[in-house]
Design a protein around this motif. Structure first.
Motif, PDB file in Angstrom:
ATOM      1  N   ILE A  98      -7.336  11.502  30.061  1.00 49.14           N
ATOM      2  CA  ILE A  98      -7.644  12.888  30.456  1.00 49.14           C
ATOM      3  C   ILE A  98      -8.440  13.518  29.091  1.00 49.14           C
ATOM      4  N   SER A  99      -7.918  13.219  27.867  1.00 48.32           N
ATOM      5  CA  SER A  99      -8.654  13.534  26.596  1.00 48.32           C
ATOM      6  C   SER A  99     -10.047  12.966  26.387  1.00 48.32           C
ATOM      7  N   GLY A 100     -10.163  11.713  26.904  1.00 52.69           N
ATOM      8  CA  GLY A 100     -11.652  11.199  26.701  1.00 52.69           C
ATOM      9  C   GLY A 100     -12.601  11.905  27.663  1.00 52.69           C
ATOM     10  N   ALA A 101     -12.097  12.062  28.981  1.00 47.52           N
ATOM     11  CA  ALA A 101     -12.844  12.981  29.789  1.00 47.52           C
ATOM     12  C   ALA A 101     -13.087  14.396  29.436  1.00 47.52           C
ATOM     13  N   LEU A 102     -12.081  14.917  29.105  1.00 44.65           N
ATOM     14  CA  LEU A 102     -12.377  16.306  28.705  1.00 44.65           C
ATOM     15  C   LEU A 102     -13.452  16.632  27.605  1.00 44.65           C
ATOM     16  N   ASN A 103     -13.354  15.553  26.753  1.00 45.51           N
ATOM     17  CA  ASN A 103     -14.372  15.644  25.579  1.00 45.51           C
ATOM     18  C   ASN A 103     -15.735  15.300  25.958  1.00 45.51           C
ATOM     19  N   SER A 104     -15.879  14.420  26.915  1.00 48.94           N
ATOM     20  CA  SER A 104     -17.127  14.070  27.457  1.00 48.94           C
ATOM     21  C   SER A 104     -17.820  15.298  28.152  1.00 48.94           C
ATOM     22  N   ILE A 105     -16.865  15.837  29.222  1.00 46.63           N
ATOM     23  CA  ILE A 105     -17.398  16.981  29.691  1.00 46.63           C
ATOM     24  C   ILE A 105     -17.861  18.256  28.705  1.00 46.63           C
ATOM     25  N   SER A 106     -17.082  18.277  27.858  1.00 48.62           N
ATOM     26  CA  SER A 106     -17.519  19.587  27.017  1.00 48.62           C
ATOM     27  C   SER A 106     -18.886  19.074  26.084  1.00 48.62           C
ATOM     28  N   THR A 107     -19.205  17.852  25.811  1.00 48.07           N
ATOM     29  CA  THR A 107     -20.259  17.487  25.074  1.00 48.07           C
ATOM     30  C   THR A 107     -21.332  17.785  26.158  1.00 48.07           C
ATOM     31  N   MET A 108     -21.282  17.231  27.549  1.00 47.16           N
ATOM     32  CA  MET A 108     -22.166  17.437  28.381  1.00 47.16           C
ATOM     33  C   MET A 108     -22.725  18.921  28.637  1.00 47.16           C
TER      34      MET A 108
END
Length: 545
Positions: free
Chosen positions: A353-363
């Motif tokens: 979850i943490s990895g996906a949330l960080n990538s979404i926020s970056t994009m």
């Protein structure tokens, strides 16, 4: 149900990760509040952290639960998704990492714009955000919810919401640095837990030979085979593995922002390459510590050493194997060790979850907000990223009832990926290896290929008895990929490429060119590590063919 000791261990672990995540994110000297510091950890990540974080982002609770389920249902077959990943991680290390780091991109959609055009970037951003929400977060939440409901006896949605809030706190506050530091810890805990349950199952069965004897008695010795014939009832024969998996794997490991973002934060090219290869070596383990315990559970059940009555039966009258992993935990382990396994399961859930949330926020920050407001400050980018992470988490929670309809969560994920990946894999491969791949061809291939994939996915569900419905999803991914390749090649000749000075540097002039880059001496040389990883996985396939 968990005892007080186990519950205490689980709660203490959650608190530890929360504290470590917040301290790593907002207390690190390199994280100064800049966008690069927040989203890419100041590009300071070294190879051990990259490898561990890649593995943790990939191995979620879905893998712990569903690979054990697949081991119970079909044997070692789904272990192909783990060992075949080693080949695609070699591709990432050798062919993609140099371009990603040399171009200085923060996101893979950004790379696609530099190689092609803005339209390709926008489309990949949309697909990547949707896939992160569905594949990386929602499915992980579902698997975690099943586990927590079984162990704690509390409402699935309530428990998942609490875990998501805790994970979101350190992820949103600390950015990529917090994610990578916590993922490194979570990988170690996850592996330790997996080794414990593997040893417990092995010990209860009495070893490898008794397990084989049960399989022979049940006529199921083929469960030890990784590569099956065309008539195998699993729907995943050997040719589907070798033709279909690379399409899924190249998208997942080489072109998916959620995974590759750890590499984008690398200190330099060698750290990025060796980190990816380190993850490749780690991917050898899941067959033995995630899939094999499920196979042991099958033989323990058949030999009367495991009581599955609490699982119930599915619609077809078979054992409802979704909960096999948690049942193994409660029946094979003593109090105390159960708490460690719960911590391992929470590690898988929280890291995904943490990895996906960080990538979404970056994009969202770089590929959407900054493209429309180029003058945006770092503070604004970080704020938008945090808001988008909260929205993504809420949307993922809303998807849980829909995704719960899949009998196998792991198969559900790969079924979705098989219809998303082909056009993205195509434009990345041709973009990196073929000079003539043009911007117009990439844009149209992404559009047409995605709509084809969506149409095939819908027909597969609406007409299950048709040719499309009967085609294994791995082979369907290969057919869709071939279609996309034909489309992009034809369109590249119809609309010839017009390279910019930058895009002229973002494809390989020769297949051997990637091997000429600067490398560390000795065993740390990425060329040596690539050859060693390739040899080990090949030998394993020969042994378990």
């Amino acid at each position: 149900m968990l005892g007080n000791i186990d519950l205490g261990i689980a709660v203490a672990y959650i608190a530890l990760i929360l504290i470590v995540g917040i301290r790593a994110g907002i207390g690190g000297k390199r994280n100064t509040g800049t966008a690069e510091g927040y989203f890419l950890a100041g590009k300071s990540l070294r190879w051990p952290a990259i490898g561990l974080a890649l593995f943790a982002t990939n191995i979620s609770t879905v893998h712990l639960v569903s690979l054990a389920q697949s081991g119970f249902d079909t044997g070692l077959l789904n272990g192909n998704f783990e060992w075949m990943a080693a080949f695609t991680l070699i591709l990432l290390a050798l062919f993609f990492v140099p371009f990603y780091l040399k171009s200085g991109v923060a996101t893979l959609p950004d790379f696609l714009e530099r190689r092609y055009d803005r339209s390709s970037r926008d489309w990949l951003t949309f697909i990547s955000i949707i896939s992160a929400i569905v594949i990386h977060i929602a499915f992980s939440m579902l698997a975690g919810g099943i586990v927590l409901k079984t162990l704690f006896g509390i409402n699935m949605y309530l428990s998942i919401t609490v875990i998501c809030i805790i994970t979101g706190m350190y992820t949103i506050l600390g950015g990529l640095r917090a994610v990578v530091v916590t993922e490194s810890i979570q990988t170690i805990v996850l592996l330790a837990g997996a080794f414990i349950i593997s040893f417990a199952a092995f010990n209860r069965m009495g070893g490898w030979i008794p397990m084989k004897d049960v399989l022979i008695a049940e006529g199921g010795l083929d469960r030890l085979s990784m590569l099956r014939g065309a008539d195998d009832s699993s729907g995943m024969p050997w040719y589907a593995v070798f033709f279909g998996y690379p399409i899924l794997g190249i998208w997942y490991w080489c072109a998916d922002q959620t995974i590759v973002q750890r590499v984008l934060g690398a200190k330099d090219e060698n750290h990025g390459r060796v980190g990816a290869l380190f993850c490749g070596f780690l991917k050898i383990l899941p067959v033995f510590i995630f899939v094999l315990p499920g196979l042991f559970a099958y033989t323990l059940f058949k030999s009367g050493h495991l009581d599955l009555s609490s699982l119930g039966l599915d619609a077809a009258g078979h054992v409802n194997s979704k909960g096999i992993y948690t049942l193994m935990i409660t029946q094979l382990l003593p109090s105390g060790l159960i708490g460690i396994l719960v911590a391992a399961l929470l590690s898988g859930l929280m890291s995904q979850i943490s990895g996906a949330l960080n990538s979404i926020s970056t994009m969202v920050s770089y590929d959407i907000f900054k493209q429309r407001k180029p003058q945006a400050t770092d503070k604004q980018l970080i704020r938008i990223g945090k808001i988008s992470a909260v929205i993504a988490m809420a949307f993922s929670l809303a998807l849980l009832p829909l995704l719960d309809r899949y009998e196998s969560i792991f198969n559900g994920i790969n079924d979705v990926i098989a219809h998303i990946a082909p056009p993205i894999t195509c434009v990345f491969l041709l973009g990196v290896f073929w000079r003539k791949a043009s911007a117009v061809s990439a844009k149209l291939t992404l559009w047409i290929g995605s709509f084809f994939g969506m149409g095939v996915f819908i027909l597969n569900k609406v007409l299950p008895d048709s040719w499309i419905g009967q085609t294994p999803f791995m082979m369907m991914a290969f057919y869709l990929f071939l279609t996309c390749m034909i489309i992009q090649i034809i369109l590249s000749y119809r609309y010839p490429v017009q390279h910019s000075a930058e895009s002229e540097q973002l494809y390989w002039k020769s297949p051997l060119e990637p091997l000429r880059g600067a490398a560390w001496k000795g065993i740390g040389n990425y060329r040596v590590l690539s050859g060693l990883l390739l040899a080990i996985v090949t030998i394993l396939y020969i042994i378990f063919r």
